[in-house]
Write a protein that holds these residues in place. Sequence first.
Motif, mmCIF file in Angstrom:
data_model
loop_
_atom_site.group_PDB
_atom_site.id
_atom_site.type_symbol
_atom_site.label_atom_id
_atom_site.label_comp_id
_atom_site.label_asym_id
_atom_site.label_seq_id
_atom_site.Cartn_x
_atom_site.Cartn_y
_atom_site.Cartn_z
ATOM 1 N N ARG A 27 1.447 15.859 8.596
ATOM 2 C CA ARG A 27 0.698 16.854 7.807
ATOM 3 C C ARG A 27 1.018 18.295 8.193
ATOM 4 O O ARG A 27 0.576 19.219 7.523
ATOM 5 C CB ARG A 27 -0.801 16.564 7.938
ATOM 6 N N GLY A 40 6.169 10.143 4.801
ATOM 7 C CA GLY A 40 5.115 10.400 3.829
ATOM 8 C C GLY A 40 4.939 11.859 3.475
ATOM 9 O O GLY A 40 4.008 12.218 2.767
ATOM 10 N N GLY A 66 -1.251 15.043 1.378
ATOM 11 C CA GLY A 66 -0.825 14.304 0.184
ATOM 12 C C GLY A 66 -1.972 14.008 -0.763
ATOM 13 O O GLY A 66 -1.831 14.072 -1.988
ATOM 14 N N GLY A 67 -3.141 13.720 -0.193
ATOM 15 C CA GLY A 67 -4.290 13.312 -1.002
ATOM 16 C C GLY A 67 -4.907 14.438 -1.815
ATOM 17 O O GLY A 67 -5.748 14.193 -2.683
ATOM 18 N N GLY A 157 -13.230 13.612 -0.968
ATOM 19 C CA GLY A 157 -13.722 12.873 0.207
ATOM 20 C C GLY A 157 -12.929 13.246 1.445
ATOM 21 O O GLY A 157 -11.720 13.481 1.368
ATOM 22 N N VAL A 162 -10.617 3.808 5.256
ATOM 23 C CA VAL A 162 -9.837 3.641 4.023
ATOM 24 C C VAL A 162 -10.471 2.508 3.212
ATOM 25 O O VAL A 162 -10.877 1.490 3.768
ATOM 26 C CB VAL A 162 -8.368 3.283 4.375
ATOM 27 N N ILE A 166 -16.974 5.961 -0.515
ATOM 28 C CA ILE A 166 -16.731 7.394 -0.768
ATOM 29 C C ILE A 166 -15.247 7.640 -0.998
ATOM 30 O O ILE A 166 -14.850 8.411 -1.881
ATOM 31 C CB ILE A 166 -17.299 8.266 0.381
ATOM 32 N N SER A 167 -14.405 6.954 -0.242
ATOM 33 C CA SER A 167 -12.954 7.105 -0.418
ATOM 34 C C SER A 167 -12.541 6.679 -1.841
ATOM 35 O O SER A 167 -11.719 7.323 -2.478
ATOM 36 C CB SER A 167 -12.241 6.271 0.649
ATOM 37 N N THR A 170 -14.370 9.177 -4.919
ATOM 38 C CA THR A 170 -14.070 10.610 -5.048
ATOM 39 C C THR A 170 -12.811 10.805 -5.900
ATOM 40 O O THR A 170 -11.965 9.907 -6.002
ATOM 41 C CB THR A 170 -13.887 11.256 -3.652
ATOM 42 N N ASP A 171 -12.675 11.994 -6.502
ATOM 43 C CA ASP A 171 -11.498 12.275 -7.347
ATOM 44 C C ASP A 171 -10.230 12.353 -6.503
ATOM 45 O O ASP A 171 -9.137 12.078 -6.983
ATOM 46 C CB ASP A 171 -11.682 13.617 -8.082
ATOM 47 N N CYS A 172 -10.364 12.803 -5.282
ATOM 48 C CA CYS A 172 -9.222 12.913 -4.377
ATOM 49 C C CYS A 172 -9.772 13.080 -2.967
ATOM 50 O O CYS A 172 -10.990 13.139 -2.796
ATOM 51 C CB CYS A 172 -8.355 14.122 -4.752
ATOM 52 N N GLY A 173 -8.900 13.172 -1.979
ATOM 53 C CA GLY A 173 -9.443 13.339 -0.632
ATOM 54 C C GLY A 173 -8.406 13.193 0.455
ATOM 55 O O GLY A 173 -7.198 13.132 0.196
ATOM 56 N N VAL A 174 -8.915 13.141 1.669
ATOM 57 C CA VAL A 174 -8.052 13.056 2.846
ATOM 58 C C VAL A 174 -8.635 12.005 3.786
ATOM 59 O O VAL A 174 -9.834 12.056 4.108
ATOM 60 C CB VAL A 174 -8.000 14.415 3.599
ATOM 61 N N HIS A 175 -7.793 11.077 4.212
ATOM 62 C CA HIS A 175 -8.236 10.137 5.250
ATOM 63 C C HIS A 175 -8.009 10.771 6.617
ATOM 64 O O HIS A 175 -7.001 11.443 6.838
ATOM 65 C CB HIS A 175 -7.461 8.818 5.135
HETATM 66 C C1 UD1 Z 1 -0.803 8.285 2.200
HETATM 67 C C2 UD1 Z 1 -1.004 6.875 2.776
HETATM 68 C C3 UD1 Z 1 -0.279 6.772 4.091
HETATM 69 C C4 UD1 Z 1 1.211 7.045 3.859
HETATM 70 C C5 UD1 Z 1 1.392 8.375 3.134
HETATM 71 C C6 UD1 Z 1 2.849 8.426 2.682
HETATM 72 C C7 UD1 Z 1 -3.013 5.530 2.435
HETATM 73 C C8 UD1 Z 1 -4.470 5.322 2.749
HETATM 74 N N1 UD1 Z 1 -2.419 6.613 2.954
HETATM 75 O O1 UD1 Z 1 -1.289 9.254 3.157
HETATM 76 O O2 UD1 Z 1 -0.443 5.445 4.621
HETATM 77 O O3 UD1 Z 1 1.890 7.091 5.085
HETATM 78 O O4 UD1 Z 1 0.572 8.457 1.970
HETATM 79 O O5 UD1 Z 1 3.055 9.190 1.597
HETATM 80 O O6 UD1 Z 1 -2.422 4.736 1.744
HETATM 81 N N2 UD1 Z 1 -8.546 9.739 -1.159
HETATM 82 C C9 UD1 Z 1 -9.679 9.897 -1.925
HETATM 83 N N3 UD1 Z 1 -10.863 10.093 -1.287
HETATM 84 C C10 UD1 Z 1 -10.978 10.117 0.063
HETATM 85 C C11 UD1 Z 1 -9.807 9.969 0.840
HETATM 86 C C12 UD1 Z 1 -8.606 9.791 0.189
HETATM 87 O O7 UD1 Z 1 -9.629 9.868 -3.155
HETATM 88 O O8 UD1 Z 1 -12.105 10.265 0.569
HETATM 89 C C13 UD1 Z 1 -7.274 9.463 -1.862
HETATM 90 C C14 UD1 Z 1 -6.305 10.625 -1.792
HETATM 91 O O9 UD1 Z 1 -6.509 11.566 -2.827
HETATM 92 C C15 UD1 Z 1 -4.976 9.903 -1.911
HETATM 93 C C16 UD1 Z 1 -5.231 8.570 -1.210
HETATM 94 O O10 UD1 Z 1 -6.626 8.402 -1.182
HETATM 95 O O11 UD1 Z 1 -4.707 9.650 -3.272
HETATM 96 C C17 UD1 Z 1 -4.654 8.544 0.186
HETATM 97 O O12 UD1 Z 1 -5.167 9.629 0.938
HETATM 98 P P1 UD1 Z 1 -4.528 9.992 2.370
HETATM 99 O O13 UD1 Z 1 -4.432 8.729 3.157
HETATM 100 O O14 UD1 Z 1 -5.264 11.106 2.968
HETATM 101 O O15 UD1 Z 1 -3.092 10.453 1.874
HETATM 102 P P2 UD1 Z 1 -1.764 10.715 2.690
HETATM 103 O O16 UD1 Z 1 -2.036 11.453 3.957
HETATM 104 O O17 UD1 Z 1 -0.809 11.271 1.717
#
Ligand code: UD1
Length: 398
Positions: A27, A40, A66-67, A157, A162, A166-167, A170-175
């Motif tokens: 990131r 990623g 990415g999220g 979110g 994962v 909430i994940s 939500t429309d989008c987010g970050v894990h």
């Molecule tokens: C994602 C992959 C990661 C991979 C990387 C490569 C997952 C969980 N994560 O990480 O394994 O290495 O791409 O490109 O598969 N989201 C929500 N709400 C939330 C949290 C997340 O909607 O509360 C959505 C995000 O918008 C996104 C997806 O979940 O569409 C994955 O989020 P995140 O894991 O943060 O994305 P990356 O860090 O890109």
Amino acid sequence: MKGSYDTFMRKEIFEQPESLTQTLRGRLVKKSTGPATSDGTGSGFTSVFPLNDLDMDDVPFEVQLGGLNERMSDIRRSNRVIFVACGTSYNSCLAARQTMEELAELPVSVELASDFLDRRCPIYRSDVCVFVSQSGETAETLDALHYARSHHALTVGIVNCVGSSISRLTDCGVHLNAGGEIGVASTKVYTSQVVVIIMMALLLSSDSRSKDARRAEILRGLAQLPSRVEATLAAVDEMMKTTAHKLKDQQSILLFGRGYQYATCLEAALKIKEVSYVHTEGIHAGELKHGPLALVDDKMPVVLFASCDATATRVHNALSQVAARGGLGRMIIVGCDGDAEVMRYKDSATLVLVPQVVDCLQCVLNIVPMQLLSYHLAVARNLNVDQPRNLAKSVTVQ
Ligand code: UD1
Ligand code: BG6
């Protein structure tokens, strides 16, 4: 598995250099012309984390989440950002709010999910509502998400689990990618939450050239964070054990801080009361003379967070006011290693020194000794560290 640790809480506190590394991995990126990378970060970016301190000055890098990619322009165009959470997750939002306000230049509010629902807070389609949760299942936070969706706000979110509700909703987010957290008292997830919200703030300001220098110092601070947390753990563990033994029979502890450290004193107070059942109050240092000073005498233990930032002079005023009411003997001052102002108290108060990092990330280092203090207090009082009475890791009913 606890491995060589006696409790999950202690294991998770010591895992923070690694959990923060995982939160940051892929990131922190630099723009490149090459093809997509396998970690990623996507086409046009190369991951630059982890880096050593020397490399960091040479590499202009950015944040990539990415999220949030697809909704970033919507978030930038919004009228305000509202963070909604409970417990420790709420405190992480408070800790990062000032940075979000500074970098995103948007009005930012932080809401307890239960209060947000009680008030039926007015929400509009031009709002962005950010739901912060370890489990992604907390009843009030989830209900608040349904409420925001019904008012057509953009929902984001920031979640550790994962696939949680909430994940998914939500429309989008970050894990957070902090790894599983078992101890009821949240530790490693708190520090990852602060880091993710600050990364979101950096991303929101990435178009602003006037903020380049500030962004660069925060990005450097982020890359240094895992090693600084590691150094903090090594420096303060024994000292916190000794301090816990001194405090174990106390009925009450007051914690003061302001600016970036206001959230630290709230989170430290929450941590201590959760696992050691000692009554604690996290108090804004600016509020001292508006009531709390009445509680201060020569017996009341006081923790004061004295970082080197824009609030330093005001924090030292608070310190003098507390010292004037009973001396420094029962004061614990959490400050930066090498800060001459704080070193003046080395013979009169208990000094807890942590490495210095950029002001807005200092809270991540300052909470570490407090996490250890709560753990050692619970052990000294012979309590169940991982499962405090009356509490649950995930609260799925209101
Ligand atoms: C994602 C992959 C990661 C991979 C990387 C490569 C997952 C969980 N994560 O990480 O394994 O290495 O791409 O490109 O598969 N989201 C929500 N709400 C939330 C949290 C997340 O909607 O509360 C959505 C995000 O918008 C996104 C997806 O979940 O569409 C994955 O989020 P995140 O894991 O943060 O994305 P990356 O860090 O890109
Ligand atoms: C519970 C936990 O009360 O829920 C706390 O005991 C936690 O540690 C709070 O902070 C919020 O949980 P979450 O999963 O939404 O972050």
